[in-house]
Design a protein around this motif. Structure first.
Motif, mmCIF file in Angstrom:
data_model
loop_
_atom_site.group_PDB
_atom_site.id
_atom_site.type_symbol
_atom_site.label_atom_id
_atom_site.label_comp_id
_atom_site.label_asym_id
_atom_site.label_seq_id
_atom_site.Cartn_x
_atom_site.Cartn_y
_atom_site.Cartn_z
ATOM 1 N N ARG A 138 0.843 -1.192 0.000
ATOM 2 C CA ARG A 138 0.000 0.000 0.000
ATOM 3 C C ARG A 138 0.879 1.241 0.000
ATOM 4 N NH1 ARG A 138 -2.836 -3.101 3.888
ATOM 5 N NH2 ARG A 138 -4.801 -3.799 3.049
ATOM 6 N N GLN B 207 -4.071 7.302 5.077
ATOM 7 C CA GLN B 207 -5.141 6.306 4.991
ATOM 8 C C GLN B 207 -4.559 4.897 4.877
ATOM 9 O OE1 GLN B 207 -4.915 8.997 3.045
ATOM 10 N NE2 GLN B 207 -6.736 10.216 3.405
ATOM 11 N N LEU C 282 -5.154 1.852 7.503
ATOM 12 C CA LEU C 282 -5.665 0.544 7.085
ATOM 13 C C LEU C 282 -4.717 -0.575 7.498
ATOM 14 C CD1 LEU C 282 -7.848 -1.018 5.678
ATOM 15 C CD2 LEU C 282 -6.680 -0.627 3.513
ATOM 16 N N GLU C 283 -3.407 -0.346 7.386
ATOM 17 C CA GLU C 283 -2.426 -1.347 7.834
ATOM 18 C C GLU C 283 -2.594 -1.626 9.325
ATOM 19 O OE1 GLU C 283 -0.297 -3.174 6.193
ATOM 20 O OE2 GLU C 283 -0.485 -2.249 4.239
ATOM 21 N N THR D 191 -5.797 -3.613 9.929
ATOM 22 C CA THR D 191 -5.643 -4.975 9.449
ATOM 23 C C THR D 191 -4.840 -5.809 10.430
ATOM 24 O OG1 THR D 191 -5.740 -4.203 7.163
ATOM 25 C CG2 THR D 191 -4.817 -6.373 7.513
#
Length: 156
Positions: free
Chosen positions: A134, A139, A143-144, A147
């Motif tokens: 990514r 953002q 998200l990492e 996750t």
């Protein structure tokens, strides 16, 4: 004050009040109802059963505990019962002794992984991305982080 500003202000106040009410309700516990509260003391939280419904015959789980749960060894009590509504089996587990919040997260992840192994034959992963890494944007970093935390918390 113009009407659109009044409506916007009222909506903001209502949203804030609703958020505060939900925050208070989250900590309300009725004995025997609902899920465990994040405010439970660690000893109570450790003794709570955590369960998943697995689309399989309960007898299959009685014969062999899935590997993610078996990795805990004798630290767990494991229970297999028919799921309500004839929807497979309910696989539940809880610790026998005191544990940390991280270990409770590991148990929740192991239950979900066990469900995936029995139903699909493998545990599906979000990472690595099929198209590469990514982008290092705010953002992407958020998200990492989500996750990484999702397997223990059960949400993404």
């Amino acid at each position: 004050m113009p009407l659109p500003k009044i409506v916007t202000r009222a909506a903001g106040l209502a949203g804030g009040a609703g958020g505060k009410a939900l925050e208070q309700l989250q900590h309300l516990r009725l004995p025997g109802f609902g899920q465990s509260s994040v405010t439970d003391d660690p000893r109570t939280a450790a003794r709570r059963w955590r369960a998943v419904t697995v689309l399989t015959d309960p007898e299959q789980l009685h014969t062999a505990i899935p590997a993610p749960l078996a990795a805990f060894g004798d630290r767990l009590d494991v229970r297999v019962t028919p799921a309500p509504g004839d929807r497979g089996a309910e696989l539940a587990a809880r610790f026998r002794g005191p544990v940390t919040q991280d270990e409770i997260g590991d148990l929740r992840a192991a239950l979900r992984e066990s469900k995936a192994l029995v139903e699909v034959g493998e545990v599906l992963r979000v990472d690595p991305q099929p198209h590469g890494r990514r982008k290092p944007t705010p953002q992407g970093a958020a998200l990492e982080g989500m996750t990484e935390a999702a397997p223990k918390e059960g949400v993404l």
